[in-house]
Design a protein around this motif. Structure first.
Motif, PDB file in Angstrom:
ATOM      1  N   VAL A  80      -2.990  -1.450 -24.511  1.00 30.80           N
ATOM      2  CA  VAL A  80      -1.768  -1.434 -23.698  1.00 30.80           C
ATOM      3  C   VAL A  80      -1.610  -2.808 -23.060  1.00 30.80           C
ATOM      4  CG1 VAL A  80      -0.565  -0.391 -21.736  1.00 30.80           C
ATOM      5  CG2 VAL A  80      -2.028   1.042 -23.185  1.00 30.80           C
ATOM      6  N   ILE A  81      -0.450  -3.400 -23.272  1.00 26.04           N
ATOM      7  CA  ILE A  81      -0.105  -4.680 -22.648  1.00 26.04           C
ATOM      8  C   ILE A  81       1.139  -4.447 -21.808  1.00 26.04           C
ATOM      9  CG2 ILE A  81       0.673  -7.057 -23.069  1.00 26.04           C
ATOM     10  CD1 ILE A  81      -0.798  -6.768 -25.856  1.00 26.04           C
ATOM     11  N   ALA A  82       1.077  -4.824 -20.525  1.00 26.99           N
ATOM     12  CA  ALA A  82       2.244  -4.674 -19.646  1.00 26.99           C
ATOM     13  C   ALA A  82       2.521  -6.004 -18.975  1.00 26.99           C
ATOM     14  CB  ALA A  82       1.980  -3.594 -18.596  1.00 26.99           C
ATOM     15  N   LYS A  83       3.768  -6.444 -19.047  1.00 29.30           N
ATOM     16  CA  LYS A  83       4.177  -7.743 -18.499  1.00 29.30           C
ATOM     17  C   LYS A  83       3.229  -8.856 -18.964  1.00 29.30           C
ATOM     18  CE  LYS A  83       4.436  -5.909 -14.285  1.00 29.30           C
ATOM     19  NZ  LYS A  83       4.634  -5.859 -12.815  1.00 29.30           N
ATOM     20  N   GLY A  84       2.772  -8.724 -20.222  1.00 32.74           N
ATOM     21  CA  GLY A  84       1.958  -9.773 -20.832  1.00 32.74           C
ATOM     22  C   GLY A  84       0.473  -9.685 -20.556  1.00 32.74           C
ATOM     23  N   GLU A  85       0.041  -8.721 -19.751  1.00 32.24           N
ATOM     24  CA  GLU A  85      -1.379  -8.603 -19.395  1.00 32.24           C
ATOM     25  C   GLU A  85      -1.990  -7.366 -20.067  1.00 32.24           C
ATOM     26  OE1 GLU A  85      -2.979 -10.821 -17.522  1.00 32.24           O
ATOM     27  OE2 GLU A  85      -1.165 -11.998 -17.126  1.00 32.24           O
ATOM     28  N   TRP A  86      -3.228  -7.514 -20.526  1.00 33.87           N
ATOM     29  CA  TRP A  86      -3.951  -6.364 -21.093  1.00 33.87           C
ATOM     30  C   TRP A  86      -4.265  -5.348 -19.997  1.00 33.87           C
ATOM     31  CZ3 TRP A  86      -4.542  -5.577 -26.142  1.00 33.87           C
ATOM     32  CH2 TRP A  86      -4.574  -6.674 -27.029  1.00 33.87           C
ATOM     33  N   LEU A  87      -3.849  -4.106 -20.186  1.00 34.73           N
ATOM     34  CA  LEU A  87      -4.280  -3.026 -19.300  1.00 34.73           C
ATOM     35  C   LEU A  87      -5.305  -2.142 -20.011  1.00 34.73           C
ATOM     36  CD1 LEU A  87      -0.962  -1.871 -17.551  1.00 34.73           C
ATOM     37  CD2 LEU A  87      -2.577  -3.633 -16.842  1.00 34.73           C
ATOM     38  N   MET A  88      -5.211  -2.103 -21.345  1.00 31.41           N
ATOM     39  CA  MET A  88      -6.229  -1.444 -22.161  1.00 31.41           C
ATOM     40  C   MET A  88      -6.433  -2.317 -23.395  1.00 31.41           C
ATOM     41  SD  MET A  88      -6.163   2.077 -24.400  1.00 31.41           S
ATOM     42  CE  MET A  88      -5.887   3.290 -23.141  1.00 31.41           C
ATOM     43  N   LYS A  89      -7.705  -2.515 -23.752  1.00 32.68           N
ATOM     44  CA  LYS A  89      -8.003  -3.357 -24.910  1.00 32.68           C
ATOM     45  C   LYS A  89      -9.139  -2.715 -25.686  1.00 32.68           C
ATOM     46  CE  LYS A  89      -8.714  -8.266 -25.944  1.00 32.68           C
ATOM     47  NZ  LYS A  89      -9.017  -9.588 -25.365  1.00 32.68           N
ATOM     48  N   ASP A  90      -8.996  -2.646 -27.008  1.00 30.51           N
ATOM     49  CA  ASP A  90     -10.001  -2.025 -27.867  1.00 30.51           C
ATOM     50  C   ASP A  90     -10.362  -0.608 -27.397  1.00 30.51           C
ATOM     51  OD1 ASP A  90     -10.152  -4.383 -29.394  1.00 30.51           O
ATOM     52  OD2 ASP A  90     -11.577  -5.256 -27.985  1.00 30.51           O
ATOM     53  N   GLY A  91      -9.354   0.115 -26.900  1.00 28.30           N
ATOM     54  CA  GLY A  91      -9.574   1.494 -26.476  1.00 28.30           C
ATOM     55  C   GLY A  91     -10.214   1.653 -25.115  1.00 28.30           C
ATOM     56  N   GLU A  92     -10.523   0.539 -24.449  1.00 31.81           N
ATOM     57  CA  GLU A  92     -11.187   0.600 -23.133  1.00 31.81           C
ATOM     58  C   GLU A  92     -10.235   0.074 -22.058  1.00 31.81           C
ATOM     59  OE1 GLU A  92     -14.167   1.850 -22.583  1.00 31.81           O
ATOM     60  OE2 GLU A  92     -14.471   2.240 -24.724  1.00 31.81           O
ATOM     61  N   PRO A  93     -10.272   0.664 -20.851  1.00 29.46           N
ATOM     62  CA  PRO A  93      -9.420   0.154 -19.772  1.00 29.46           C
ATOM     63  C   PRO A  93      -9.747  -1.310 -19.465  1.00 29.46           C
ATOM     64  CG  PRO A  93     -10.560   2.165 -19.099  1.00 29.46           C
ATOM     65  CD  PRO A  93     -11.104   1.782 -20.426  1.00 29.46           C
ATOM     66  N   ALA A  94      -8.715  -2.110 -19.291  1.00 31.79           N
ATOM     67  CA  ALA A  94      -8.914  -3.528 -18.939  1.00 31.79           C
ATOM     68  C   ALA A  94      -8.415  -3.796 -17.528  1.00 31.79           C
ATOM     69  CB  ALA A  94      -8.173  -4.422 -19.943  1.00 31.79           C
ATOM     70  N   ALA A  95      -7.921  -2.751 -16.870  1.00 34.60           N
ATOM     71  CA  ALA A  95      -7.448  -2.871 -15.490  1.00 34.60           C
ATOM     72  C   ALA A  95      -7.659  -1.537 -14.786  1.00 34.60           C
ATOM     73  CB  ALA A  95      -5.962  -3.250 -15.466  1.00 34.60           C
ATOM     74  N   LYS A  96      -7.728  -1.598 -13.471  1.00 36.35           N
ATOM     75  CA  LYS A  96      -7.895  -0.380 -12.674  1.00 36.35           C
ATOM     76  C   LYS A  96      -6.968  -0.451 -11.463  1.00 36.35           C
ATOM     77  CE  LYS A  96     -12.801   0.596 -13.459  1.00 36.35           C
ATOM     78  NZ  LYS A  96     -14.130   0.430 -12.871  1.00 36.35           N
ATOM     79  N   GLY A  97      -6.647   0.705 -10.910  1.00 43.17           N
ATOM     80  CA  GLY A  97      -5.937   0.739  -9.653  1.00 43.17           C
ATOM     81  C   GLY A  97      -6.822   0.208  -8.537  1.00 43.17           C
ATOM     82  N   THR A  98      -6.235  -0.161  -7.433  1.00 39.91           N
ATOM     83  CA  THR A  98      -6.973  -0.808  -6.332  1.00 39.91           C
ATOM     84  C   THR A  98      -8.166   0.018  -5.858  1.00 39.91           C
ATOM     85  OG1 THR A  98      -4.834  -1.684  -5.656  1.00 39.91           O
ATOM     86  CG2 THR A  98      -6.652  -1.918  -4.091  1.00 39.91           C
ATOM     87  N   PHE A  99      -8.016   1.342  -5.806  1.00 39.32           N
ATOM     88  CA  PHE A  99      -9.093   2.178  -5.279  1.00 39.32           C
ATOM     89  C   PHE A  99      -9.816   2.976  -6.367  1.00 39.32           C
ATOM     90  CE2 PHE A  99      -6.152   1.520  -1.745  1.00 39.32           C
ATOM     91  CZ  PHE A  99      -7.032   0.923  -0.832  1.00 39.32           C
ATOM     92  N   GLU A 100      -9.611   2.582  -7.615  1.00 43.13           N
ATOM     93  CA  GLU A 100     -10.288   3.304  -8.700  1.00 43.13           C
ATOM     94  C   GLU A 100     -11.605   2.617  -9.051  1.00 43.13           C
ATOM     95  OE1 GLU A 100      -7.480   5.318 -11.630  1.00 43.13           O
ATOM     96  OE2 GLU A 100      -6.503   3.408 -11.307  1.00 43.13           O
TER      97      GLU A 100
END
Ligand code: ZN
Length: 387
Positions: free
Chosen positions: A367-387
């Motif tokens: 998943v790429i949103a606004k040009g940034e990876w949020l998920m890559k190779d099936g793994e999360p690449a970003a998290k919410g602030t408190f996650e």
């Protein structure tokens, strides 16, 4: 910059093998064999994947909803990781039944928080009730003065939880939304919660017949919730109106006659509805209350944004619809109806919102949103602030 190499692209129309160059949060170029030096950008070999536009979910209770079974049944907020898992890169937030302990100000703050965390967010002004509760004092002012406000809703009709607006009261809401939308260059759409009541779409039909407001001002949702409303919605869509299906469900609802989204999409298309009239939304974080025949709450679930793509995938895998048709109802169509001009497509100039799927099971692998990876190779690449 990010270069996706040799991916099988659906824009959502099938576009074949191509490269996608992303720069500054936007899609810069889409063409085969782009010769970009690897020293200038990250090159990602996507030759084993399918690329599709990031999903647009037009109806999510971002800050929670529910509460129909007293305070302990108020539902929780959306987490960034839920959106990522569902491939949802654009959400439109709404309030629900409760507009007293839930406020549009709180919804706006939550939308801004998710935007900071990485996805694109918008909101509807108001909630179930008429007169609507707004931030600046009127729907028109909210649309003109607050960038994130793109319409009003979800206004509840034909439901025991509705405030039972008269025709004149309802039309006034639509008129304000239309005026505010025109003046701000936004959709000004009226997102209408349809309940199970026998009056169905009658207030919308009267609005089109008795005023100058066009059918395109309205986006009635939950249109698949029972067979009668589904039939009415089919006629409404054939006459030029938009219809929105709700993908979150519980088995009890399906047992009682709710039309599964994938089946409903196929049936509406077979009935002659143009696919451009149809959208899916998840009703994420909304409550899924069950009421018995006497109107007493008998059970409660929570809507999930992950149901959005699951339903579109079912339409392709189980109902035999072309993938591009199934994708259209969660990408291009909601973006166009909501006038989110840089959303819903993978094309030069669009926001760089891209979902990568494996071509077999269509599982979400990136998943790429606004040009940034949020998920890559099936793994999360970003998290919410408190996650
Ligand atoms: Zn609703």
């Amino acid at each position: 910059m990010l270069l996706l190499k040799n991916v099988d692209l659906y824009t959502p129309a099938p576009a074949g093998r191509t490269d996608i160059l992303i720069a500054g949060g936007r899609i810069e170029r889409v063409a085969p064999d782009l010769g970009v030096s690897e020293s200038y950008c990250e090159v990602f070999d996507a030759s084993a994947l399918v690329a599709v536009p990031g999903f647009v979910d037009s109806h999510v209770h971002l800050a929670g909803g529910g509460g129909e079974g007293s305070y302990r049944t108020r539902t929780p907020e959306l987490l960034l990781s839920d959106a990522i898992r569902g491939g949802v890169t654009t959400v439109v937030g709404c309030l629900g039944t409760d507009g007293v302990t839930r406020s549009p100000e709180n919804l706006l703050a939550k939308a801004r928080g998710l935007e900071e965390e990485g996805i694109s967010t918008f909101i509807y002004s108001g909630y179930y009730a008429v007169p609507v509760r707004t931030i600046t004092g009127s729907i028109e002012r909210d649309l003109l003065l607050i960038d994130k406000v793109i319409g009003v809703g979800e206004v509840a009709l034909s439901d025991h939880r509705s405030t039972q607006p008269t025709f004149d009261e309802f039309v006034r809401v639509a008129a304000e939304a239309r005026r505010g939308g025109m003046l701000s260059g936004k959709a000004g759409v009226v997102n209408v919660h349809m309940g199970d009541g026998p009056r169905g779409l009658s207030l919308l039909e009267r609005s089109v017949k008795e005023t100058e407001i066009p059918a395109s001002q309205f986006l009635p949702t939950h249109i698949n919730r029972n067979p009668a409303l589904f039939e009415e919605g089919t006629a409404w869509a054939k006459a030029g109106g938009f219809v929105d299906f709700t993908t979150s469900t519980v088995q009890a609802s399906l047992d009682e006659g709710e039309v599964p989204c994938a089946v409903g999409l196929r049936r509406m298309l077979e009935a002659g509805v143009d696919v451009s009239q149809i959208t899916f939304s998840s009703d994420g974080q909304g409550s899924l209350p069950r009421f018995d025949e006497r109107g007493r709450l008998s059970g409660l679930g929570v809507g999930r944004v992950t149901s959005l793509f699951a339903a579109a995938r079912d339409a392709a895998q189980c109902e035999g619809l072309p993938l591009e048709v199934a994708l259209q109802v969660i990408t291009l169509n909601p973006a166009r109806i909501l006038k989110l001009h840089r959303k819903g497509q993978v094309a030069a100039g669009s926001d760089a919102d891209v979902v990568l799927l494996d071509p077999g099971e269509l599982d979400i692998r990136g998943v790429i949103a606004k040009g940034e990876w949020l998920m890559k190779d099936g793994e999360p690449a970003a998290k919410g602030t408190f996650e």
